[in-house]
Design a protein around this motif. Structure first.
Motif, short mmCIF file in Angstrom:
data_model
loop_
_atom_site.label_atom_id
_atom_site.label_comp_id
_atom_site.label_asym_id
_atom_site.label_seq_id
_atom_site.Cartn_x
_atom_site.Cartn_y
_atom_site.Cartn_z
N GLY A 104 46.19 38.88 11.56
CA GLY A 104 46.90 40.11 11.85
C GLY A 104 48.39 39.95 11.63
O GLY A 104 48.91 38.84 11.53
N THR A 105 49.08 41.07 11.54
CA THR A 105 50.51 41.04 11.24
C THR A 105 51.30 41.74 12.34
O THR A 105 50.81 42.65 13.00
CB THR A 105 50.80 41.73 9.90
OG1 THR A 105 50.25 43.06 9.91
CG2 THR A 105 50.16 40.95 8.75
N LEU B 107 39.59 50.59 11.46
CA LEU B 107 39.15 49.44 12.24
C LEU B 107 40.35 48.60 12.68
O LEU B 107 40.37 47.38 12.53
CB LEU B 107 38.16 48.60 11.44
CG LEU B 107 36.88 49.32 11.02
CD1 LEU B 107 36.01 48.41 10.15
CD2 LEU B 107 36.08 49.82 12.21
N ALA B 108 41.34 49.28 13.23
CA ALA B 108 42.61 48.65 13.57
C ALA B 108 42.88 48.75 15.07
O ALA B 108 42.27 49.54 15.79
CB ALA B 108 43.75 49.31 12.80
N GLU B 109 43.81 47.93 15.53
CA GLU B 109 44.34 48.05 16.89
C GLU B 109 45.84 47.82 16.82
O GLU B 109 46.30 46.74 16.45
CB GLU B 109 43.72 47.03 17.84
CG GLU B 109 44.29 47.13 19.25
CD GLU B 109 43.79 46.08 20.21
OE1 GLU B 109 44.28 46.03 21.35
OE2 GLU B 109 42.91 45.28 19.80
N GLY C 256 43.85 50.39 21.36
CA GLY C 256 42.46 50.01 21.30
C GLY C 256 42.00 50.11 19.85
O GLY C 256 42.79 50.44 18.96
N GLU C 257 40.74 49.81 19.59
CA GLU C 257 40.26 49.90 18.21
C GLU C 257 40.18 51.35 17.78
O GLU C 257 39.59 52.18 18.47
CB GLU C 257 38.90 49.24 18.06
CG GLU C 257 38.40 49.21 16.62
CD GLU C 257 37.10 48.46 16.44
OE1 GLU C 257 36.30 48.84 15.56
OE2 GLU C 257 36.89 47.48 17.19
N ILE C 258 40.78 51.65 16.65
CA ILE C 258 40.82 53.04 16.16
C ILE C 258 40.50 53.08 14.68
O ILE C 258 40.75 52.14 13.94
CB ILE C 258 42.20 53.70 16.39
CG1 ILE C 258 43.33 52.86 15.75
CG2 ILE C 258 42.47 53.93 17.86
CD1 ILE C 258 44.69 53.53 15.75
N GLN D 252 41.31 46.32 6.87
CA GLN D 252 41.72 46.82 8.17
C GLN D 252 43.22 47.04 8.17
O GLN D 252 43.98 46.25 7.62
CB GLN D 252 41.36 45.79 9.26
CG GLN D 252 39.88 45.65 9.51
CD GLN D 252 39.57 44.49 10.44
OE1 GLN D 252 39.93 43.36 10.15
NE2 GLN D 252 38.93 44.78 11.55
N GLY D 253 43.66 48.13 8.80
CA GLY D 253 45.10 48.36 8.86
C GLY D 253 45.42 49.79 9.20
O GLY D 253 44.54 50.61 9.46
#
Length: 266
Positions: free
Chosen positions: A152-153, A181-183, A201-203, A249-250
């Motif tokens: 992750g960044t 699929l990011a948080e 949260g995961e969105i 993901q991002g």
């Protein structure tokens, strides 16, 4: 429409006038948004549509969200990430149709270019010095490591405050153009604070990055930042995209704004 999910869309003219024809019978809510302003308008009353009806809605007035004066802002509130930096594609993937084309984002594999541009550290944006057109990568994605896994960044927004209202509450507004699929985690002046000040949260299941798009489902988060979290001098907001199992993901940002407490100058 309740229980059915019908939607009917139109675009207002330059004077704000609009007409929506051929709507199915039922009960509806009215929503609207205005380019250049964050948030959504919602009409407070359910509209009952019957066969052959003609309803004049009168003046619909939208008051955009605001708690205090703007300290700084990044981007344009237009629900896309098109104004941010979009890199040149890898030559082995290049689609000549989109070379020198306004839709530069429609090139394959642009997510991999983030690691090329930021191989050792993540994006740092300094308010008043950086330019979002050149210094804000259009998508916050994972970095591919040498072993083929992803990490992750964490992006940083650095800004100076001359005076801080330690008793007041600042407002950070984060508008996202898309998420997959990011948080998104937000921290202020401490990159390791646990828990973070805020997390989504995961969105997201928009898949915008994979399909070479520039926007998906709009999301707006309004985050309270207590004045005691800030200092006179340099402050840093840390934006972490924490999900790190694949390259697609991002998130893409639409617009970011920090507001002073009411009746406070910067």
């Amino acid at each position: 429409m309740f229980g059915q999910g019908y939607q009917f869309w139109t675009k207002a003219d330059e004077d704000g006038n609009f007409t929506i024809d051929n709507i199915r019978t039922g009960e509806y809510n009215i929503y609207a948004w205005v380019p250049g302003f964050i948030g959504d308008y919602k009409y407070d009353v359910v509209v009952n549509i019957t066969e052959g009806c003609d309803i004049n809605m009168g003046d619909l007035i939208y008051e955009p969200l605001r708690n205090g004066p703007t300290l700084w802002e990044i981007g344009i509130p237009d629900r896309t990430a098109a104004e941010f930096y979009i890199p040149d594609p890898d030559l082995k993937y290049i689609n000549k149709l989109y070379v020198n084309h306004p839709d530069r984002y429609r090139q394959y594999g642009l997510w991999e270019r983030y690691a090329d541009l930021y191989p050792d550290g993540d994006l740092v944006f300094t308010v008043g010095i950086s330019d979002y057109k050149n210094d804000w990568f259009f998508a916050q994605v994972n970095r591919k490591k040498e072993d083929g896994t992803y990490e992750g960044t964490t992006w940083q927004i650095k800004f100076m405050l001359r005076d801080v209202d330690h008793t007041g509450t600042y407002t950070l507004r984060l508008a996202l153009a898309t998420a997959h699929l990011a948080e998104l985690q937000v921290r202020v002046n401490d990159p390791k604070s646990d828990p973070p000040l805020f997390t989504t949260g995961e969105i997201g299941h928009d898949n915008t990055i994979a399909r070479h798009g520039i926007h998906g489902l709009y999301r707006l988060y309004n985050i309270d930042v207590a004045g005691v979290e800030l200092v006179e001098g340099e402050n840093i907001i840390f934006l972490t995209q924490a999900m790190n199992t694949d390259p697609l993901q991002g998130i893409m940002y639409d617009y970011i704004r920090l507001e002073c407490p009411p009746s406070t100058s910067s």
